[in-house]
Motif scaffolding. Structure first.
Motif, short mmCIF file in Angstrom:
data_model
loop_
_atom_site.label_atom_id
_atom_site.label_comp_id
_atom_site.label_asym_id
_atom_site.label_seq_id
_atom_site.Cartn_x
_atom_site.Cartn_y
_atom_site.Cartn_z
N ASP A 58 35.58 48.79 46.84
CA ASP A 58 34.55 48.35 45.90
C ASP A 58 35.03 47.42 44.76
OD1 ASP A 58 33.15 50.14 47.26
OD2 ASP A 58 33.22 51.92 46.03
N SER A 59 34.03 46.78 44.11
CA SER A 59 34.48 45.86 43.28
C SER A 59 33.12 45.29 42.66
CB SER A 59 34.80 44.45 43.68
OG SER A 59 35.04 43.37 42.94
N THR A 60 32.96 45.42 41.14
CA THR A 60 32.01 44.54 40.49
C THR A 60 32.30 43.31 39.93
OG1 THR A 60 31.10 46.72 39.81
CG2 THR A 60 30.34 45.01 38.46
N ARG A 61 33.50 43.28 39.28
CA ARG A 61 33.65 41.81 38.68
C ARG A 61 34.37 40.86 39.60
NH1 ARG A 61 33.85 45.84 34.86
NH2 ARG A 61 34.57 47.20 36.37
N THR A 62 35.32 41.24 40.45
CA THR A 62 36.04 40.21 41.15
C THR A 62 34.95 39.74 42.25
OG1 THR A 62 37.90 41.58 40.96
CG2 THR A 62 38.12 39.80 42.62
N ARG A 63 34.32 40.57 43.13
CA ARG A 63 33.51 40.03 44.05
C ARG A 63 32.26 39.25 43.48
NH1 ARG A 63 29.04 40.61 46.53
NH2 ARG A 63 28.31 42.27 45.38
N VAL A 110 39.85 38.24 49.95
CA VAL A 110 40.13 39.49 50.81
C VAL A 110 40.66 40.70 49.56
CG1 VAL A 110 41.53 40.79 52.53
CG2 VAL A 110 41.06 38.41 52.88
N ARG A 111 39.85 42.00 49.63
CA ARG A 111 40.50 43.09 48.83
C ARG A 111 40.63 44.21 49.84
NH1 ARG A 111 38.32 45.74 43.21
NH2 ARG A 111 39.26 43.76 42.75
N HIS A 112 41.79 44.86 49.87
CA HIS A 112 41.96 45.88 50.80
C HIS A 112 42.99 46.74 50.28
CE1 HIS A 112 42.93 47.79 54.56
NE2 HIS A 112 41.77 47.28 54.95
N1 CP Z 1 39.17 43.92 37.33
C1 CP Z 1 38.74 44.35 38.65
O1 CP Z 1 39.19 44.08 39.68
O2 CP Z 1 37.38 44.92 38.68
P1 CP Z 1 36.45 45.15 39.95
O3 CP Z 1 37.33 46.34 40.52
O4 CP Z 1 35.15 45.55 39.50
O5 CP Z 1 36.28 43.89 40.73
#
Ligand code: CP
Length: 313
Positions: A58-63, A110-112
């Protein structure tokens, strides 16, 4: 921008970047901060390029900031929803990446949860890979946006005392920030309970403190980290309440730092666990929303620099 030469095909971590390369990213990011504050935020530097966001966590900022960054540079951005993809039918990470690679993207973001997953993909695909956070390893664009936030307020990184506090053990943000800040000549301390500090972290060039008051003494920057319960197997702290009592950042505790010390947090925050709301929301001292704003500019700079690499051009 045609004179930019960036030697790296991928951005997998801060480790290995030179001070000059980090400075180049930050300097270019400054121009995008200005672009992002204009009414017309779009340029055409990445026109025709395709950016695929592939987030297994999950991500808000990075994605969202990678999406905005790609669009503001005129690129085409695709957000793959892993939760409704064939990953759910058992398709592997590598098969998923090779499938997307066959559609000729220019970037895979990529986030994993596995440390090393972006590197694994980078060795197989034809396009540039940017690590958007891998396990407990690195989160390079977070460290770059943190550095930009500090540099814009303090005018420099070299010589500053930065206290990184909390769950260092599970934090890719801490690792990337330590690599960056040490490379740029800052003095870094890590502060947290012994259960949340990796053994031998002093080999990364940091000082270790377990007591908050000692760790914050005369700090220029206090960077708080989230307790990453999703990466914990077993209990690392007795309770959130006790953790806040001993390791949470309050105005009272902040008195140990310099009077003009600035507060940071990569988000998402656990208010009342690692940071008091009053501190987090102090617009004079908290850089937390600056960090979010500058995240878009830094990600634009990373995309732009990687696009200029001969192999990706
Ligand atoms: N700082 C950070 O990576 O936030 P997210 O998980 O919301 O992307």
């Amino acid at each position: 921008m045609s004179d930019i030469v960036w030697p790296h095909r991928h951005l997998l971590g801060i480790e290995g970047l030179s001070a000059a390369e980090i400075t180049a990213v930050l300097d270019l990011s400054e121009t995008y901060v200005e672009q992002n504050r204009r009414a017309d935020k779009r340029s055409r530097e990445l026109a025709g390029r395709t950016i695929m966001n592939l987030f297994f966590e999950d991500s808000t900022r990075t994605r969202t900031s990678f999406e905005l960054a790609g669009k503001r540079l005129g690129g085409d951005v695709l957000n793959m929803s892993v939760s409704s993809s064939s990953v759910k039918k058992g398709e592997t990470l590598l098969d998923t990446a090779m499938t997307l690679n066959a559609m000729n993207p220019d970037f895979l973001i990529v986030r994993h949860s596995l440390s090393g997953a972006p590197k694994l993909l980078a060795d197989k695909v034809n396009c540039a890979v940017i690590n958007a956070g891998d396990g407990t390893h690195e989160h390079p664009t977070q460290a770059l946006l943190d550095a930009l936030s500090i540099r814009r307020r303090k005018g420099r990184l070299a010589g500053l005392s930065v206290a990184i506090c909390g769950d260092i053990l599970h934090s890719r943000v801490a690792r990337s920030n330590i690599h960056l800040l040490v490379t740029m000549g800052a003095h870094v301390r890590v502060v947290g309970p012994p259960t949340l500090i990796p053994t031998a972290i002093d080999r990364m060039g940091v000082d270790v403190f377990h007591d908050m008051d000692a760790g914050l003494r005369d700090a220029d920057i206090v960077m708080m980290l989230r307790l990453q319960s999703e990466r914990m197997s077993g209990r690392f702290v007795p309770s959130s309440r006790e953790y806040f009592h001993f390791h949470g950042l309050t105005f009272d505790r902040l008195k140990a730092a310099k009077p003009d010390a600035l507060i940071m947090h990569p988000g998402p925050m656990n208010r009342g666990v690692e940071i008091d709301s009053e501190v987090a929301d102090d617009i004079g001292r908290s850089l937390i929303l600056d960090q979010v704003e500058f995240g878009v500019a830094v990600r634009m700079a990373c995309l732009r620099l990687l696009a200029s690499t001969r192999a990706n051009a």
